[in-house]
Design an enzyme around this catalytic site. Structure first.
Site, short mmCIF file in Angstrom:
data_model
loop_
_atom_site.label_atom_id
_atom_site.label_comp_id
_atom_site.label_asym_id
_atom_site.label_seq_id
_atom_site.Cartn_x
_atom_site.Cartn_y
_atom_site.Cartn_z
N THR A 72 -2.76 -9.01 4.57
CA THR A 72 -1.74 -8.69 3.54
C THR A 72 -0.34 -8.59 4.15
OG1 THR A 72 -2.00 -6.27 3.69
CG2 THR A 72 -3.45 -7.45 2.16
N MET A 113 2.52 -8.14 -0.72
CA MET A 113 1.76 -8.13 -1.97
C MET A 113 0.29 -7.83 -1.68
SD MET A 113 3.85 -8.59 -4.54
CE MET A 113 4.79 -7.33 -3.66
N HIS A 114 0.09 -6.64 -1.07
CA HIS A 114 -1.26 -6.26 -0.61
C HIS A 114 -2.33 -6.44 -1.71
CE1 HIS A 114 0.57 -4.22 2.88
NE2 HIS A 114 1.41 -3.64 2.05
N ASP A 115 -2.09 -5.77 -2.83
CA ASP A 115 -3.15 -5.69 -3.84
C ASP A 115 -3.36 -7.01 -4.57
OD1 ASP A 115 -3.49 -3.08 -3.15
OD2 ASP A 115 -2.30 -2.27 -4.81
#
Ligand SMILES: [Ca+2]
Length: 387
Positions: A234, A280-282
């Site tokens: 991520t 934009m990890h999620d």
């Protein structure tokens, strides 16, 4: 507990989950391709999205609600980036923005299992959406608490529901702990969480696991086939001005909201002195479920440090073919069979006499180890823009 098909697991489910692991490992691109075709022809995948919105949660939820491959059975906010008093209304705002008030939103845990809540308002702003302000939601959460609802939906559709988790794992751990047969009925769990290459809130721990390490440990040891999308990948996804401009140019409520949140987040990052935009990890975890070929995968046995004075929430990935343990081709299989899983040396005061915690290597997690960031953003921005 080694991962193996639980007693109640049907052969069909075992084959399906094995195929998913194989496919996601990148070892069988033809399997991925055939699954992709199957996915478009088949009915959507049932998912529950557990989340703590959260700037990157917001874009991830909008992406999921724009993805026809998903039948979102519930969104279950939890305390994490900000307290539940904010993650719950933020989730309700997002279903309203996406025009998806048909999706039940069930309130989750206010606090981790055994720890005081640590939030991340430094990264997500006081309102959890990076300071982007949206009207108060008029939609209400359902009466049932998140953990009970998760349990009911998984039991209603055994071996069909995938849990996509974007926050601390408290809700999932409560559901699993209240019903020991439940883990064997979950199709899989795709998480944003963890890291095999250092943390973000401490040098050891990624935020979601740090907030509730005891919950994470329950999940990793549950036997549910886990897909881990952590900081290892991520960190390679930064939102840019260009992405935001594409969203702004698309005239629809989802793209406009995503652009507003994205622009605020970029400005917030800039004010804090960061050289690149927010990760934009999620959204990457949602994208990994939609199209596993965007990432490269490797199987690990993952466990969570819970006792550390400085390291609680660290995720440890054991592999007979990673790092210094890499062997000559042909010897890898023998290495896996003979590899013990070792913990810290026992202290004199301990009743334990051996550091061995598992007598052989059995993977429980498919870990994302690399990502094609360009393809990821094509998917994310393309769907948010409504292309
Ligand atoms: Ca999150």
């Amino acid at each position: 507990m080694d991962w193996k098909p639980s007693v109640g697991m049907t052969r069909r489910r075992f084959v399906t989950s094995s195929a998913a692991v194989l496919a996601a490992s990148g070892l069988a691109r033809d399997v991925v391709a055939s699954q992709g075709q199957a996915a478009s022809a088949r009915s959507p995948f049932r998912v529950i999205i557990d989340t703590d919105p959260g700037v990157d949660d917001a874009l991830a939820l909008l992406l999921a609600m724009r993805s026809p491959e998903l039948k979102i059975e519930a969104i279950t906010p939890v305390a994490g980036n900000v307290p539940l008093e904010l993650t719950l209304p933020n989730a309700l705002r997002l279903v309203e923005i996406a025009g998806r008030t048909d999706i039940p939103v069930a309130a989750g845990a206010r606090a981790p299992l055994v720890r005081r809540l640590v939030t991340a308002t430094y990264a997500h702003g006081e309102n959890g959406l990076g300071g982007a302000v949206f009207p108060e939601p008029t939609t209400k959460p359902i009466a049932e608490p998140a953990a009970e609802y998760i349990r009911r939906i998984v039991r209603k559709y055994p071996h069909e529901v995938t849990l996509i988790t974007l926050g601390p794992l408290t809700n999932i751990a409560i559901a699993l702990s209240s019903d020991w047969g439940l883990a064997g009925m979950v199709r899989g769990l795709t998480m944003m969480g963890g890291s095999l290459s250092g943390g973000n809130i401490t040098p050891a721990a990624e935020f979601n696991i740090y907030v509730d390490p005891e919950a994470a440990r329950i999940v990793f040891q549950s036997g549910i086939p886990i897909t881990m999308v952590g900081l290892d990948v991520t960190r390679k996804t930064s939102l840019t001005e260009e992405h935001v401009r594409v969203l702004e140019a698309a005239q629809n409520p989802v793209s406009q909201a995503a652009a507003k949140i994205g622009r605020n987040a970029i400005n917030h990052n800039r004010e804090r002195g960061f050289l690149v935009g927010p990760n934009m990890h999620d959204s990457l975890a949602v994208a990994a479920f939609l199209d596993p070929t965007i990432l490269k995968w490797q199987e690990y046995y993952v466990d969570v440090e819970t006792a550390g004075e400085l390291t609680a929430g660290e995720t440890l990935g054991y592999s007979p073919v990673a790092g210094d343990l890499k062997r000559r081709p042909g010897m890898e299989k023998d290495a896996a069979a003979s590899m013990t899983i070792r913990g810290s040396a026992p202290t004199l005061a301990s009743t334990k006499t051996s550091p061995v915690v598992r007598d052989k290597f059995v993977p429980n997690t498919n870990v994302a180890v690399d990502v094609d960031s360009g393809r990821f953003f094509d998917l994310l921005i393309g769907r948010l823009a409504g292309q």
